[in-house]
Structure formats: structure tokens, C-alpha cells
Write a protein that holds these residues in place. Structure first.
Motif, PDB file in Angstrom:
ATOM      1  N   GLY A  14       0.812  -1.207   0.000  1.00 17.88           N
ATOM      2  CA  GLY A  14       0.000   0.000   0.000  1.00 17.88           C
ATOM      3  C   GLY A  14       0.848   1.260   0.000  1.00 17.88           C
ATOM      4  O   GLY A  14       0.513   2.242  -0.667  1.00 17.88           O
ATOM      5  N   CYS A  15       1.967   1.216   0.749  1.00 19.75           N
ATOM      6  CA  CYS A  15       2.884   2.373   0.765  1.00 19.75           C
ATOM      7  C   CYS A  15       3.470   2.619  -0.615  1.00 19.75           C
ATOM      8  O   CYS A  15       3.575   3.771  -1.072  1.00 19.75           O
ATOM      9  N   ILE A  16       3.865   1.533  -1.293  1.00 19.36           N
ATOM     10  CA  ILE A  16       4.445   1.667  -2.634  1.00 19.36           C
ATOM     11  C   ILE A  16       3.409   2.213  -3.605  1.00 19.36           C
ATOM     12  O   ILE A  16       3.701   3.113  -4.409  1.00 19.36           O
ATOM     13  N   ALA A  17       2.177   1.683  -3.539  1.00 21.84           N
ATOM     14  CA  ALA A  17       1.124   2.124  -4.451  1.00 21.84           C
ATOM     15  C   ALA A  17       0.772   3.588  -4.224  1.00 21.84           C
ATOM     16  O   ALA A  17       0.694   4.383  -5.179  1.00 21.84           O
ATOM     17  N   ILE A  18       0.570   3.981  -2.950  1.00 18.45           N
ATOM     18  CA  ILE A  18       0.201   5.371  -2.650  1.00 18.45           C
ATOM     19  C   ILE A  18       1.347   6.314  -2.995  1.00 18.45           C
ATOM     20  O   ILE A  18       1.130   7.399  -3.556  1.00 18.45           O
ATOM     21  N   GLY A  19       2.591   5.906  -2.671  1.00 17.98           N
ATOM     22  CA  GLY A  19       3.747   6.738  -3.020  1.00 17.98           C
ATOM     23  C   GLY A  19       3.855   6.961  -4.514  1.00 17.98           C
ATOM     24  O   GLY A  19       4.166   8.067  -4.979  1.00 17.98           O
ATOM     25  N   THR A  20       3.592   5.911  -5.281  1.00 17.96           N
ATOM     26  CA  THR A  20       3.643   6.027  -6.738  1.00 17.96           C
ATOM     27  C   THR A  20       2.585   6.996  -7.242  1.00 17.96           C
ATOM     28  O   THR A  20       2.862   7.862  -8.081  1.00 17.96           O
ATOM     29  N   VAL A  21       1.356   6.873  -6.729  1.00 16.04           N
ATOM     30  CA  VAL A  21       0.258   7.745  -7.156  1.00 16.04           C
ATOM     31  C   VAL A  21       0.550   9.198  -6.802  1.00 16.04           C
ATOM     32  O   VAL A  21       0.315  10.111  -7.617  1.00 16.04           O
ATOM     33  N   VAL A  22       1.087   9.439  -5.601  1.00 12.50           N
ATOM     34  CA  VAL A  22       1.369  10.813  -5.169  1.00 12.50           C
ATOM     35  C   VAL A  22       2.422  11.455  -6.075  1.00 12.50           C
ATOM     36  O   VAL A  22       2.250  12.589  -6.555  1.00 12.50           O
ATOM     37  N   VAL A  23       3.504  10.731  -6.326  1.00  9.21           N
ATOM     38  CA  VAL A  23       4.587  11.291  -7.143  1.00  9.21           C
ATOM     39  C   VAL A  23       4.123  11.519  -8.580  1.00  9.21           C
ATOM     40  O   VAL A  23       4.402  12.572  -9.178  1.00  9.21           O
ATOM     41  N   ARG A  24       3.402  10.551  -9.145  1.00  7.98           N
ATOM     42  CA  ARG A  24       2.937  10.704 -10.520  1.00  7.98           C
ATOM     43  C   ARG A  24       1.899  11.820 -10.639  1.00  7.98           C
ATOM     44  O   ARG A  24       1.834  12.495 -11.675  1.00  7.98           O
ATOM     45  N   THR A  25       1.115  12.034  -9.591  1.00  5.50           N
ATOM     46  CA  THR A  25       0.144  13.134  -9.609  1.00  5.50           C
ATOM     47  C   THR A  25       0.855  14.482  -9.607  1.00  5.50           C
ATOM     48  O   THR A  25       0.418  15.434 -10.268  1.00  5.50           O
ATOM     49  N   LEU A  26       1.960  14.578  -8.862  1.00  7.06           N
ATOM     50  CA  LEU A  26       2.733  15.824  -8.842  1.00  7.06           C
ATOM     51  C   LEU A  26       3.324  16.147 -10.213  1.00  7.06           C
ATOM     52  O   LEU A  26       3.570  17.313 -10.532  1.00  7.06           O
ATOM     53  N   LEU A  27       3.550  15.122 -11.025  1.00  2.78           N
ATOM     54  CA  LEU A  27       4.101  15.326 -12.363  1.00  2.78           C
ATOM     55  C   LEU A  27       3.020  15.611 -13.407  1.00  2.78           C
ATOM     56  O   LEU A  27       3.342  15.866 -14.562  1.00  2.78           O
ATOM     57  N   PHE A  28       1.750  15.566 -13.007  1.00  7.44           N
ATOM     58  CA  PHE A  28       0.666  15.725 -13.965  1.00  7.44           C
ATOM     59  C   PHE A  28       0.709  17.061 -14.706  1.00  7.44           C
ATOM     60  O   PHE A  28       0.413  17.102 -15.915  1.00  7.44           O
ATOM     61  N   PRO A  29       1.044  18.198 -14.066  1.00  7.99           N
ATOM     62  CA  PRO A  29       1.146  19.459 -14.829  1.00  7.99           C
ATOM     63  C   PRO A  29       2.153  19.381 -15.977  1.00  7.99           C
ATOM     64  O   PRO A  29       1.925  19.990 -17.030  1.00  7.99           O
ATOM     65  N   LEU A  30       3.249  18.652 -15.778  1.00  7.23           N
ATOM     66  CA  LEU A  30       4.209  18.488 -16.871  1.00  7.23           C
ATOM     67  C   LEU A  30       3.607  17.675 -18.010  1.00  7.23           C
ATOM     68  O   LEU A  30       3.890  17.934 -19.187  1.00  7.23           O
TER      69      LEU A  30
END
Length: 295
Positions: A14-30
Motif C-alpha cells: 500500500g505504501c508503494i502504491a500510494i507513493g507512486t500515485v502521489v509522485v505521478r500526480t505531482l508530475l501531472f502538470p508536466l
């Protein structure tokens, strides 16, 4: 991930999945900026190809002035339309260090190993410190990567000359990495699969017309092959043309360098005798021009 695991008492998957989603969401503007630029580049492809073709023809003919002029016209056109080819590289350049960081961090955690990761998995991959004995995670990773490539390249529908060849190469990538992924710890493949699923959903989300309109992403214009100035070339032909253009450019640069050396030599060095006799010294028995004019 440590905060999620200790502070919120979440399992490691769950930590890996949530961490992945958070980081990829931060890159969404790019991603949005890259999509906008890619759509504009595709829609203005005919005009860009006209300038590119003229510049290539001028360079191949050895006309450096026209080549530079058409190059300047292309720069001004791209500036006017707010186009920048480098913006298409924003997402890969941003994702590469993040992927490497996740990869190296999770690999070290699995190799140490972190004891809580031995039962921090899910379903059949309960132990995240070892490779998947059923090869299911490597298969899921490869299939989701292939699906992302198919949807991503299809949604872009770019009209570049070698796009089809690039698509074939990308299709082979999941098959190429599969023999390596079967030996990766489950933690790495859990992250990779989560990242691929996020990419898949992101690509599908950005294909919705209303979503594209909301984020001010232009609709993709499909150009018929016959309407483009530069005809589609095969991979081998494209490589040969690029090699030829590179050789011509090198020859022109070498020619300009030699001309510069000769010009400097002529300006600084001794006078080179290019005549049979010295015109400043009158020859014996031959009247000079002044005496001949007086007579």
C-alpha cells in the motif's frame, strides 16, 4: 513510504502504491504541458515540414545563406505558435530520475532485507524481498507497459516520418525487458506495475474530448500522408538521409573552415606571386602607359 508504513500502519504494498500515485500526480502538470505542445506540433506539422524541406534542400545544395534563412524562419514560426520540441521531453526527463530512485531504493530495501517487507505484499506475492515465483508480476508489468505504449502512441497520432518504426521498437521493449524483470524483487515490480497502471489510466483520461478541452489541449488533426510535404520514409531510408545530411553539413563546415584559414593567411602572410612579371617595375624596351598616351 516510511511515513505511510510507520505513521499510518499501512502494509508495504500500500505504501508503494500510494507513493507512486502521489509522485505521478505531482508530475501531472508536466504531462499537460507536454500534451499541449505535442498536439500543436502535430497540427502545424505541414508548415514545419515545408520549412524543414527547404532548409534541407538549401543545405544539400551548399547554399548556407538560404539554409540559415529558412532555419531562422522556422525558429520565428515556432516562437509565434509557441512550439518547443524540447517540451515533449519534459515527462521522460522528469520521470527518469524518479524511476531510478524508486528502483534503487526498493532494491536496497529488499536486499538488506527490511524484515517487515517479507510479509508486506498482497495476494500471491506476500514476500516483497524475493522475485515472483509464478512470474505473474513480470507478465503484468510487461502487459501494462505494452498497453500504455499502444494507447499512448495511438492517442498522439503524430505524423512524424519515422513514427511507425518508433512504435514497432517501443512494442518490442516489453518483450526485451521481460527476461530481466523475472529476477527483480517483488517490491520493484509492485512499484513498476502501479506506475504502469497509473500511466494507463492517465492516457485514457486524457483521450476524453471534454478533458482535453478543459485542460486547453488542442484536438489532434489527422494528416493524410499525401498532404504532407515530406513523404513517409522507411527506417533505413530515414537513417541514410540523416547520414547524408550530416555528411553534407560536415563538408560545408570543413569548407568554411578552410576558406577562413586561407583568408587569414592571405591577409597576414606574404604576397603570393600570381603574375609572370612585376607590374610596378617598367620593363626594358617597352614604353610605359604614360609615354604611350603622350605620343
Amino acid at each position: 513510504m516510511e511515513f505511510l508504513h510507520i505513521g499510518l500502519d499501512l502494509p508495504w504494498w500500500g505504501c508503494i502504491a500510494i507513493g507512486t500515485v502521489v509522485v505521478r500526480t505531482l508530475l501531472f502538470p508536466l504531462v499537460i504541458a507536454s500534451q499541449r505542445n505535442a498536439a500543436k506540433m502535430n497540427n502545424y506539422m505541414p508548415q514545419l515540414q515545408v520549412l524543414q524541406m527547404k532548409m534541407t534542400e538549401a543545405r544539400q545544395a551548399g547554399n548556407a545563406i538560404d539554409s540559415a534563412r529558412y532555419g531562422q524562419e522556422m525558429v520565428l514560426f515556432m516562437k509565434e505558435k509557441k512550439l518547443n520540441p524540447l517540451k515533449n521531453m519534459l515527462v521522460p526527463l522528469a520521470q527518469a530520475p524518479i524511476f531510478i530512485s524508486f528502483f534503487m531504493g526498493l532494491r536496497e530495501m529488499a536486499n538488506t532485507p527490511v524484515e517487515s517487507m517479507r510479509d508486506g505484499g498482497l495476494f500471491w506475492f506476500t514476500d516483497l524481498t524475493i522475485c515472483d515465483q509464478f512470474y505473474a508480476l513480470p507478465v503484468i508489468t510487461s502487459l501494462t507497459l505494452l498497453a500504455t505504449i499502444e494507447l499512448g502512441t495511438d492517442s498522439a497520432r503524430m505524423s512524424a516520418a519515422n513514427m511507425q518504426t518508433a512504435k514497432y521498437i517501443l512494442r518490442a521493449l516489453p518483450l526485451f525487458i521481460f527476461p530481466f524483470t523475472i529476477n527483480f524483487p517483488g517490491a520493484i515490480l509492485c512499484y513498476w506495475a502501479c506506475s504502469n497502471f497509473f500511466s494507463l489510466m492517465q492516457v485514457g483520461f486524457l483521450r476524453i474530448p471534454k478533458v482535453r478541452d478543459y485542460f486547453k489541449i488542442d484536438r489532434i488533426v489527422t494528416h493524410q500522408p499525401g498532404t504532407l510535404p515530406i513523404k513517409k520514409k522507411g527506417f533505413t531510408e530515414g537513417i541514410k538521409e540523416s547520414w547524408t545530411n550530416m555528411k553534407i553539413s560536415k563538408e560545408l563546415e570543413e569548407r568554411a573552415r578552410v576558406d577562413e584559414i586561407r583568408f587569414q593567411k592571405a591577409g597576414k602572410g606574404p604576397l603570393v606571386k600570381t603574375y609572370k612579371y612585376d607590374p610596378t617595375v617598367p620593363r626594358t624596351g617597352t614604353p610605359n602607359a604614360v609615354n604611350a598616351k603622350k605620343r
